[in-house]
Design an enzyme around this catalytic site. Structure first.
Site, PDB file in Angstrom:
ATOM      1  N   TYR A 148      -7.834  -5.118 -53.579  1.00 44.16           N
ATOM      2  CA  TYR A 148      -7.718  -3.538 -53.462  1.00 44.16           C
ATOM      3  C   TYR A 148      -9.217  -3.072 -53.177  1.00 44.16           C
ATOM      4  O   TYR A 148     -10.064  -3.101 -54.122  1.00 44.16           O
ATOM      5  CB  TYR A 148      -7.406  -2.819 -55.068  1.00 44.16           C
ATOM      6  CG  TYR A 148      -6.895  -1.554 -54.977  1.00 44.16           C
ATOM      7  CD1 TYR A 148      -7.092  -0.749 -53.935  1.00 44.16           C
ATOM      8  CD2 TYR A 148      -6.726  -1.041 -56.175  1.00 44.16           C
ATOM      9  CE1 TYR A 148      -6.702   0.681 -54.072  1.00 44.16           C
ATOM     10  CE2 TYR A 148      -6.291   0.352 -56.517  1.00 44.16           C
ATOM     11  CZ  TYR A 148      -6.462   1.092 -55.367  1.00 44.16           C
ATOM     12  OH  TYR A 148      -6.169   2.482 -55.416  1.00 44.16           O
ATOM     13  N   LYS A 176      -4.898  -4.088 -50.070  1.00 45.23           N
ATOM     14  CA  LYS A 176      -4.538  -2.552 -50.178  1.00 45.23           C
ATOM     15  C   LYS A 176      -5.707  -1.836 -49.631  1.00 45.23           C
ATOM     16  O   LYS A 176      -6.993  -1.980 -50.299  1.00 45.23           O
ATOM     17  CB  LYS A 176      -4.095  -1.957 -51.540  1.00 45.23           C
ATOM     18  CG  LYS A 176      -3.901  -0.633 -51.489  1.00 45.23           C
ATOM     19  CD  LYS A 176      -3.548  -0.084 -52.855  1.00 45.23           C
ATOM     20  CE  LYS A 176      -3.264   1.291 -52.884  1.00 45.23           C
ATOM     21  NZ  LYS A 176      -2.969   2.008 -54.366  1.00 45.23           N
TER      22      LYS A 176
END
EC number: 4.3.3.7
Length: 306
Positions: A148, A176
């Site tokens: 992330y 992500k």
């Protein structure tokens, strides 16, 4: 570069976790306690409306304010609701490596299909510290890991060198991306084979155009069909339609992400639609009536009727 037996995608599909993943809010009761029944109802709704997967205990899921026990309970409840029909990913990111490892092990025990590991925040470690932290999380479990990258919240960017090094880990398979760096994302995808998921709804279509395999979307909490329609149109080569649908959603994206944190606005719209959400936990503050009215107006203008 990655193990082929981790969440093997369907033939012709390069999305290890699915294409449209909702960064699901965490429903609470009016008194602020965890609403597991509501979480199951919301999960079932999102999956029925076109989501392939659900990401729990991320930024939108208010992970900093939920306990370790609540995170595990949430995974168990949503896995039960999904009943094998979609992927369930649990956020395990903290600024403490040992704690993140324990959250990852807890998510695996609870039945998660993967974990989302954010760069350590607040302490802002050197890139070598980031690499060691994220490798340690991946080493703690047998699940596939989605990194992330959200530097405007964590204060630390995943550098190209760090991403290349982490891509060598057999369980680190995806990113992500909320870096707002399309050129950097394109290079990393080409050089590492990491599968990219857009985490910034205003860039869902642009990132797909340069190779992203899907989205982890806050806006999908309130417009799951509409988010999916953009990517479906692009996937079948209807580029003009995809652009039109994407542009139609942009005012809603802007209203949800600019006027207050996405958790606040998503929960306001879910409550207005009669769907499980409940209040936000402090230090977040629920949307004021004026903001709710504006959000409802923009949602209607975007063609989202619920």
């Amino acid at each position: 570069m990655h193990s082929d037996n981790l969440l093997a995608p369907a033939a012709g599909d390069h999305s290890p976790f699915g294409r449209v993943l909702a960064a699901m809010v965490t429903p609470f009761h009016a008194d602020g306690t965890l609403d597991l029944t509501g979480a199951q109802e919301l999960a079932a709704y999102l999956l029925a409306e076109g989501c392939d997967g659900l990401v729990l205990s991320g930024t939108t899921g208010e992970a900093p304010t939920t306990t370790d026990a609540e995170k595990e309970q949430l995974v168990r409840a949503v896995v039960e609701a999904a009943d094998g029909s979609a992927t369930v990913i649990s956020g395990v990111g903290t600024y403490d490596t040992a704690h993140s490892q324990e959250l990852a092990r807890s998510a695996e025990r609870a039945g998660a299909d993967g974990v989302l590991a954010v760069t350590p925040y607040y302490s802002r470690p050197q890139q070598e510290g980031v690499r060691r932290h994220l490798r340690a999380v991946a080493d703690a479990v047998t699940l596939p890991v989605m990194l992330y990258d959200i530097p405007h919240r964590t204060g630390t960017r995943l550098s190209p060198e760090t991403l290349s090094a982490l891509a060598e880990h057999p369980r680190i398979v995806a990113v992500k991306d909320v870096s707002y760096d399309l050129a950097g994302a394109a290079r990393t995808m080409a050089e590492t084979g990491l599968r990219y998921y857009c985490g910034a709804d205003e860039l869902n279509l642009p990132l797909a155009a340069i190779g992203a395999v899907g989205v982890v979307s806050t806006v999908a909490n309130v417009a799951p069909r509409e988010i999916r329609a953009v990517l479906d149109a692009y996937a079948r080569g209807a580029n003009a339609e995809a652009a039109r649908l994407h542009q139609q959603l942009l005012p809603l994206v802007q209203a949800m992400m600019d006027d207050a944190p996405g958790t606040v606005t998503a929960k306001a719209l879910l409550r207005a639609a009669g769907l499980p959400a409940g209040p936000v936990r402090s230090p977040l503050v629920d949307a004021e009536p004026e903001l709710v009215e504006r959000l409802l107006k923009v949602r209607q203008e975007a063609g989202v009727s619920r």
